[in-house]
Design an enzyme around this catalytic site. Structure first.
Site, PDB file in Angstrom:
ATOM      1  CG  HIS A 206      -0.121   0.105   2.532  1.00 54.81           C
ATOM      2  ND1 HIS A 206       0.583  -0.960   3.057  1.00 54.81           N
ATOM      3  CD2 HIS A 206       0.076   1.151   3.391  1.00 54.81           C
ATOM      4  CE1 HIS A 206       1.184  -0.589   4.184  1.00 54.81           C
ATOM      5  NE2 HIS A 206       0.900   0.680   4.397  1.00 54.81           N
ATOM      6  CG  ASP A 208       1.877   5.145   4.706  1.00 52.56           C
ATOM      7  OD1 ASP A 208       1.272   4.062   4.691  1.00 52.56           O
ATOM      8  OD2 ASP A 208       3.001   5.298   5.211  1.00 52.56           O
ATOM      9  CG  HIS A 263       5.187   0.964   2.694  1.00 57.21           C
ATOM     10  ND1 HIS A 263       4.589   2.080   2.131  1.00 57.21           N
ATOM     11  CD2 HIS A 263       4.681   0.879   3.951  1.00 57.21           C
ATOM     12  CE1 HIS A 263       3.790   2.653   3.011  1.00 57.21           C
ATOM     13  NE2 HIS A 263       3.819   1.935   4.122  1.00 57.21           N
ATOM     14  NE  ARG A 273       9.379  -4.940  10.926  1.00 57.81           N
ATOM     15  CZ  ARG A 273       8.700  -3.858  10.560  1.00 57.81           C
ATOM     16  NH1 ARG A 273       7.375  -3.841  10.641  1.00 57.81           N
ATOM     17  NH2 ARG A 273       9.322  -2.796  10.106  1.00 57.81           N
TER      18      ARG A 273
END
Length: 330
Positions: A206, A208, A263, A273
């Site tokens: 996607h 941002d 990304h 993570r």
């Protein structure tokens, strides 16, 4: 750290391996914000990649570690306690489902609305409880620092572009009505499917929507960015640095000179993570269109004017991978 409650692999999407990039992939630009000439390097990174790493950013590691510790404690709570905070609609706690249009990922998250006013967490009632005071304190300190960092970077962009006033971008995220968000993501260790043709997606590809994203993570890999040729490059984690994403709104303001970076995050088989992302957005009624100061003689606008509220409504109706800006192009 607790993993999600036995989610089945059928509930998350697989990403098929991409055709390898046989050219030497470019390194992620690393910019020391205190060095002379940083402004020009920021502009070049925004034009070429839409993504870069900043060092010497002035945010104490203790402050960063404090919020990460609180996030780890939250995500380690029993599932029933975390679900008291949600469901994310869009603010609150979410698990596996990303948005309301069918996107899924190997992730759980906490999404909080942030403004320049004293922090408002109306959708997160648990933060008003006495037991959450250390979490609330860590959030306030972190948000104050990371918003200042976003403004430093945005003002460096303006200086590098040689446009005035210096705060032409930063005033949008510092406005009392700015529509900014903090997202805490937890990607649990993922039991990889045996003999799979792909890898498990933590967070699908996607861009941002906002002006700027300021992100960091712990020492676990997973983040990838897309190059102009469509190939993907892994971003090595650096817990002491911050990474900057150009958002869709900044792409519009610069008439496409700066490009919003596509990304994604891939799941890790062995390690958790944790990432923390500040999304700096403009006020809801802010009208977005290419800045005339940046238009060269004879250059035409690539986008029709629209408000941030209009664009955000559009974004909520789309899938992650959709080209949201497409319907606003001329």
């Amino acid at each position: 750290m607790v993993v999600l409650t036995k989610p089945s692999l059928g509930q998350v999407s697989l990403t098929r391996p991409q055709k390898p990039n046989h050219h030497h992939p470019p390194g992620i630009p690393v910019i020391n914000l205190s060095e002379p000439g940083a402004e020009a390097l920021v502009v070049r990174a925004c034009e070429e990649l839409g993504f870069f790493k900043v060092t010497d950013h002035g945010i104490p590691m203790e402050l960063i570690a404090k919020l990460e510790e609180e996030a780890v404690k939250f995500f380690a709570l029993p599932q029933t306690e975390k679900e008291r905070v949600g469901p994310a609609s869009p603010f609150g706690y979410g698990s596996k489902n990303i948005g309301c249009n069918g996107d899924t990922g190997w992730v759980e998250y906490l999404l909080m609305e942030i403004t320049s006013k004293p922090m408002s967490h109306a959708s997160l009632a648990f933060l008003t409880e006495p037991s959450a005071s250390s979490f609330r304190s860590a959030l306030n300190e972190y948000m104050s620092a990371v918003r200042k960092l976003a403004c430093v970077v945005l003002e460096s962009m303006a200086e590098g572009l040689k446009i005035e006033p210096r705060n032409i971008f930063s005033k949008l995220v510092m406005d009392e009505e700015s529509d900014s968000v903090l997202r805490l993501n937890h990607y649990p260790p993922c039991p990889m499917p045996e003999a799979s043709e792909g890898v498990v997606t933590g967070f699908g590809e996607h861009t941002d929507p906002q002006i700027i994203s300021v992100l960091r993570s712990n020492d676990t890999a997973g983040l990838q960015i897309s190059l102009r040729d469509g190939s993907w490059v892994s971003v090595l984690p650096d817990r002491a640095a911050f990474f900057i994403n150009v958002g869709d709104s900044l792409q519009v303001l610069t008439n496409g000179r700066f490009r919003s970076v596509r990304h994604r995050v891939l799941a890790n088989g062995l390690k958790s993570r944790v990432s923390m992302i500040y999304f700096g957005g403009p006020p809801s009624g802010e009208r977005l269109a290419p800045l005339s100061l940046l238009m060269r003689e004879g250059e035409e606008s690539h986008y029709r004017e629209f408000t941030w509220c209009e664009y955000k409504r559009c974004a909520y109706k789309t899938m992650l991978a959709d080209n949201r800006l497409g319907q606003f192009e001329k």
